[in-house]
Structure formats: C-alpha cells, structure tokens
Design a protein around this motif. Structure first.
Motif, PDB file in Angstrom:
ATOM      1  N   GLU A 127       0.842  -1.192   0.000  1.00 37.11           N
ATOM      2  CA  GLU A 127       0.000   0.000   0.000  1.00 37.11           C
ATOM      3  C   GLU A 127       0.882   1.249   0.000  1.00 37.11           C
ATOM      4  OE1 GLU A 127      -3.502   2.139   2.595  1.00 37.11           O
ATOM      5  OE2 GLU A 127      -3.125   0.020   2.899  1.00 37.11           O
ATOM      6  N   ASP A 128       0.378   2.292  -0.618  1.00 40.59           N
ATOM      7  CA  ASP A 128       1.157   3.521  -0.723  1.00 40.59           C
ATOM      8  C   ASP A 128       0.456   4.706  -0.061  1.00 40.59           C
ATOM      9  OD1 ASP A 128       3.295   5.103  -1.434  1.00 40.59           O
ATOM     10  OD2 ASP A 128       2.611   5.459  -3.472  1.00 40.59           O
ATOM     11  N   GLY A 129      -0.521   4.452   0.760  1.00 38.15           N
ATOM     12  CA  GLY A 129      -1.265   5.538   1.385  1.00 38.15           C
ATOM     13  C   GLY A 129      -0.478   6.251   2.469  1.00 38.15           C
ATOM     14  N   ARG A 130      -1.001   7.417   2.835  1.00 33.06           N
ATOM     15  CA  ARG A 130      -0.367   8.180   3.917  1.00 33.06           C
ATOM     16  C   ARG A 130      -0.479   7.406   5.219  1.00 33.06           C
ATOM     17  NH1 ARG A 130      -2.915  13.933   4.016  1.00 33.06           N
ATOM     18  NH2 ARG A 130      -2.478  13.481   6.178  1.00 33.06           N
ATOM     19  N   GLY A 131       0.570   7.396   5.957  1.00 33.55           N
ATOM     20  CA  GLY A 131       0.555   6.785   7.276  1.00 33.55           C
ATOM     21  C   GLY A 131       0.715   5.277   7.306  1.00 33.55           C
ATOM     22  N   VAL A 132       0.976   4.647   6.175  1.00 28.01           N
ATOM     23  CA  VAL A 132       1.122   3.187   6.138  1.00 28.01           C
ATOM     24  C   VAL A 132       2.242   2.730   7.068  1.00 28.01           C
ATOM     25  CG1 VAL A 132       1.735   1.231   4.652  1.00 28.01           C
ATOM     26  CG2 VAL A 132       0.143   2.966   3.832  1.00 28.01           C
ATOM     27  N   TRP A 133       3.294   3.487   7.126  1.00 28.36           N
ATOM     28  CA  TRP A 133       4.479   3.122   7.902  1.00 28.36           C
ATOM     29  C   TRP A 133       4.425   3.628   9.349  1.00 28.36           C
ATOM     30  CZ3 TRP A 133       6.683   7.481   9.815  1.00 28.36           C
ATOM     31  CH2 TRP A 133       6.387   8.670   9.169  1.00 28.36           C
ATOM     32  N   GLN A 134       3.473   4.453   9.700  1.00 34.53           N
ATOM     33  CA  GLN A 134       3.491   5.129  11.000  1.00 34.53           C
ATOM     34  C   GLN A 134       3.404   4.188  12.196  1.00 34.53           C
ATOM     35  OE1 GLN A 134       0.485   8.164  10.378  1.00 34.53           O
ATOM     36  NE2 GLN A 134       2.083   9.705  10.180  1.00 34.53           N
ATOM     37  N   ARG A 135       2.610   3.141  12.119  1.00 37.01           N
ATOM     38  CA  ARG A 135       2.521   2.228  13.269  1.00 37.01           C
ATOM     39  C   ARG A 135       3.837   1.499  13.494  1.00 37.01           C
ATOM     40  NH1 ARG A 135      -3.345  -0.247  11.922  1.00 37.01           N
ATOM     41  NH2 ARG A 135      -4.468   1.717  12.004  1.00 37.01           N
ATOM     42  N   ALA A 136       4.526   1.165  12.411  1.00 42.59           N
ATOM     43  CA  ALA A 136       5.847   0.542  12.557  1.00 42.59           C
ATOM     44  C   ALA A 136       6.806   1.518  13.225  1.00 42.59           C
ATOM     45  CB  ALA A 136       6.383   0.101  11.207  1.00 42.59           C
ATOM     46  N   ALA A 137       6.752   2.775  12.806  1.00 44.19           N
ATOM     47  CA  ALA A 137       7.618   3.799  13.403  1.00 44.19           C
ATOM     48  C   ALA A 137       7.258   4.020  14.869  1.00 44.19           C
ATOM     49  CB  ALA A 137       7.523   5.102  12.628  1.00 44.19           C
ATOM     50  N   GLU A 138       5.962   3.995  15.188  1.00 46.94           N
ATOM     51  CA  GLU A 138       5.546   4.162  16.587  1.00 46.94           C
ATOM     52  C   GLU A 138       6.035   3.005  17.452  1.00 46.94           C
ATOM     53  OE1 GLU A 138       1.306   4.622  16.344  1.00 46.94           O
ATOM     54  OE2 GLU A 138       1.473   6.627  15.453  1.00 46.94           O
ATOM     55  N   GLY A 139       5.978   1.787  16.921  1.00 52.48           N
ATOM     56  CA  GLY A 139       6.503   0.636  17.657  1.00 52.48           C
ATOM     57  C   GLY A 139       7.995   0.752  17.892  1.00 52.48           C
ATOM     58  N   LEU A 140       8.720   1.168  16.875  1.00 53.72           N
ATOM     59  CA  LEU A 140      10.159   1.371  17.022  1.00 53.72           C
ATOM     60  C   LEU A 140      10.442   2.513  17.993  1.00 53.72           C
ATOM     61  CD1 LEU A 140      13.058   0.685  16.261  1.00 53.72           C
ATOM     62  CD2 LEU A 140      12.789   2.143  14.228  1.00 53.72           C
ATOM     63  N   GLN A 141       9.646   3.582  17.911  1.00 51.73           N
ATOM     64  CA  GLN A 141       9.825   4.716  18.815  1.00 51.73           C
ATOM     65  C   GLN A 141       9.626   4.295  20.273  1.00 51.73           C
ATOM     66  OE1 GLN A 141      10.726   8.113  17.895  1.00 51.73           O
ATOM     67  NE2 GLN A 141      11.241   7.924  20.046  1.00 51.73           N
ATOM     68  N   GLY A 142       8.680   3.404  20.524  1.00 53.54           N
ATOM     69  CA  GLY A 142       8.482   2.892  21.881  1.00 53.54           C
ATOM     70  C   GLY A 142       9.728   2.203  22.412  1.00 53.54           C
ATOM     71  N   TRP A 143      10.411   1.471  21.550  1.00 52.01           N
ATOM     72  CA  TRP A 143      11.664   0.820  21.934  1.00 52.01           C
ATOM     73  C   TRP A 143      12.745   1.872  22.156  1.00 52.01           C
ATOM     74  CZ3 TRP A 143      16.461   0.179  19.370  1.00 52.01           C
ATOM     75  CH2 TRP A 143      17.306  -0.802  19.908  1.00 52.01           C
ATOM     76  N   ILE A 144      12.851   2.826  21.243  1.00 51.43           N
ATOM     77  CA  ILE A 144      13.858   3.888  21.339  1.00 51.43           C
ATOM     78  C   ILE A 144      13.686   4.687  22.629  1.00 51.43           C
ATOM     79  CG2 ILE A 144      14.587   6.087  20.310  1.00 51.43           C
ATOM     80  CD1 ILE A 144      13.941   4.803  17.553  1.00 51.43           C
ATOM     81  N   ASP A 145      12.440   4.972  23.000  1.00 54.06           N
ATOM     82  CA  ASP A 145      12.160   5.781  24.183  1.00 54.06           C
ATOM     83  C   ASP A 145      12.719   5.178  25.472  1.00 54.06           C
ATOM     84  OD1 ASP A 145      10.879   7.686  22.652  1.00 54.06           O
ATOM     85  OD2 ASP A 145       8.848   6.997  23.167  1.00 54.06           O
ATOM     86  N   CYS A 146      13.051   3.914  25.457  1.00 51.32           N
ATOM     87  CA  CYS A 146      13.616   3.258  26.639  1.00 51.32           C
ATOM     88  C   CYS A 146      15.107   3.547  26.818  1.00 51.32           C
ATOM     89  CB  CYS A 146      13.378   1.755  26.556  1.00 51.32           C
ATOM     90  SG  CYS A 146      11.633   1.313  26.621  1.00 51.32           S
ATOM     91  N   PHE A 147      15.704   4.237  25.848  1.00 51.28           N
ATOM     92  CA  PHE A 147      17.127   4.560  25.909  1.00 51.28           C
ATOM     93  C   PHE A 147      17.297   6.070  25.978  1.00 51.28           C
ATOM     94  CE2 PHE A 147      16.856   0.542  23.603  1.00 51.28           C
ATOM     95  CZ  PHE A 147      17.780  -0.235  24.281  1.00 51.28           C
ATOM     96  N   GLU A 148      17.989   6.524  26.981  1.00 51.11           N
ATOM     97  CA  GLU A 148      18.228   7.962  27.123  1.00 51.11           C
ATOM     98  C   GLU A 148      19.155   8.465  26.020  1.00 51.11           C
ATOM     99  OE1 GLU A 148      20.034  10.951  30.477  1.00 51.11           O
ATOM    100  OE2 GLU A 148      19.053   9.106  31.138  1.00 51.11           O
ATOM    101  N   GLY A 149      18.789   9.585  25.424  1.00 53.28           N
ATOM    102  CA  GLY A 149      19.636  10.222  24.426  1.00 53.28           C
ATOM    103  C   GLY A 149      19.597   9.600  23.047  1.00 53.28           C
ATOM    104  N   VAL A 150      18.670   8.681  22.809  1.00 55.96           N
ATOM    105  CA  VAL A 150      18.556   8.030  21.503  1.00 55.96           C
ATOM    106  C   VAL A 150      17.340   8.606  20.793  1.00 55.96           C
ATOM    107  CG1 VAL A 150      18.241   5.820  20.307  1.00 55.96           C
ATOM    108  CG2 VAL A 150      19.652   5.934  22.374  1.00 55.96           C
ATOM    109  N   ARG A 151      17.484   8.792  19.461  1.00 54.80           N
ATOM    110  CA  ARG A 151      16.367   9.373  18.711  1.00 54.80           C
ATOM    111  C   ARG A 151      16.156   8.641  17.400  1.00 54.80           C
ATOM    112  NH1 ARG A 151      17.885  13.010  14.555  1.00 54.80           N
ATOM    113  NH2 ARG A 151      20.130  13.180  14.364  1.00 54.80           N
ATOM    114  N   LEU A 152      14.912   8.705  16.931  1.00 52.55           N
ATOM    115  CA  LEU A 152      14.596   8.219  15.600  1.00 52.55           C
ATOM    116  C   LEU A 152      15.048   9.319  14.643  1.00 52.55           C
ATOM    117  CD1 LEU A 152      13.344   6.077  13.767  1.00 52.55           C
ATOM    118  CD2 LEU A 152      11.128   7.204  14.097  1.00 52.55           C
TER     119      LEU A 152
END
Length: 180
Positions: free
Chosen positions: A124-149
């Motif tokens: 699919e090529d719609g807007r936001g198709v990738w956002q849930r994957a990014a949100e899941g990764l962001q949840g993992w990233i948020d557990c590390f201080e000083g790390v960013r997407l």
C-alpha cells in the motif's frame, strides 16, 4: 568522523524491497566513509523473549541463539542502528519485533547508538502506512536515554520482489545513508 553503522534487514524474502532500501542506505553511508555492516535475519535462529528479565542482572540473554549474538556483538557497539522492514498489516515484521524484544540486555549494557533509522516498504502507498511501525520502534527507542529516531524512508506501492528498483524511495535511502 566515521561512524559504526549496523543495518538489520528483517525481511525473510529474497530480493526484498526493504532489503534493497537497506543496500542503498549502506551504499550512501560507505561512500561518505562510515563503517557499515548489514545483517539479514533470513535464516537466523531467533527465539522469542521469555520475559524472565535475567538479562537485567547478567547483561546477557540466557537463550543462546543468533539474536543473542546480534545483540551482544553487533548492536551493543554500533553507533547507528538501521532497521529495514516490510510493513505487515500496518506494523513492523514479526522478525523485527522479536529482535527488539530480545534486545532487552542492551538496557543493562552501555550501548553506543544514539541514532536509529527505519526503512520500510509496503504494498500500500497511502499516507501513514508506515506510521505504526515507526511508533513501535519509537516505543523501543524511548527506553534509551539520548537516543532518537533520526529518519524514516518509506517505499510504498511495491509488492513483488525487487519492484522498488528505480524508485524515489531508493534515492532517499541512499541520501539518508550519505547524510550520516
């Protein structure tokens, strides 16, 4: 300054579109002098996290498989992490999620990475198709201080192996690698 870049390609399909994004990111990063290693999860033995949290005191998972080796030997010393995944049902691949869960020993260690990138492809090529994957990764990233997407590159509208060739997404992945 040269950075140690680890690219984790999580698709199990040969000639996958997300893996081609990973290759272009790697090419761009290498051309600007970075040390790049790309690991495919295809063919790897990666067991599910047992949730025992013994890794929080030992610094290592008790499951000795390919995930343990990737976390200890590759993710821990990397300065930049790049995850390449196909989008399945608007989320990251199961292989990627399982690896993130198994990376729990990193919390007890002293990982060097401060930048994380997401490379994703989908039919699919719609807007936001990738956002849930990014949100899941962001949840993992948020557990590390000083790390960013640090960035997301998405290639949509591709289904069959290699269909992404010649796309704007490949150019963006290359540029993202160069911009490290």
């Amino acid at each position: 300054m040269s950075k140690q870049v680890l690219i984790l390609s999580t698709s199990l399909r040969r000639d996958s579109n997300s893996d081609l994004l990973a290759e272009e990111f790697a090419r761009g990063a290498r051309e600007t002098g970075h040390q790049v290693e790309k690991i495919s999860l295809a063919g790897k033995n990666i067991q599910f996290c047992q949730g025992c949290l013994s890794c929080q005191t030992s610094g290592r998972c008790f499951l000795r498989d390919d995930a343990d080796a990737i976390v200890q030997e590759k993710m821990l010393p990397a300065q930049v992490l790049v995850f390449a995944t196909p989008i399945y049902y608007y989320g990251m691949s199961g292989q990627m999620k399982t690896l993130l869960d198994r990376a729990n020993p990193l919390y007890a260690g002293n990982p060097r990475f401060r930048e994380v990138y997401l490379l994703a492809t989908a039919a699919e090529d719609g807007r936001g198709v990738w956002q849930r994957a990014a949100e899941g990764l962001q949840g993992w990233i948020d557990c590390f201080e000083g790390v960013r997407l640090a960035g997301v590159v998405f290639g949509g509208g591709v289904t069959g192996p290699g269909e992404i060739r010649g796309s704007e997404a490949l150019k963006k992945a290359y540029e993202a690698g160069r911009s490290l």
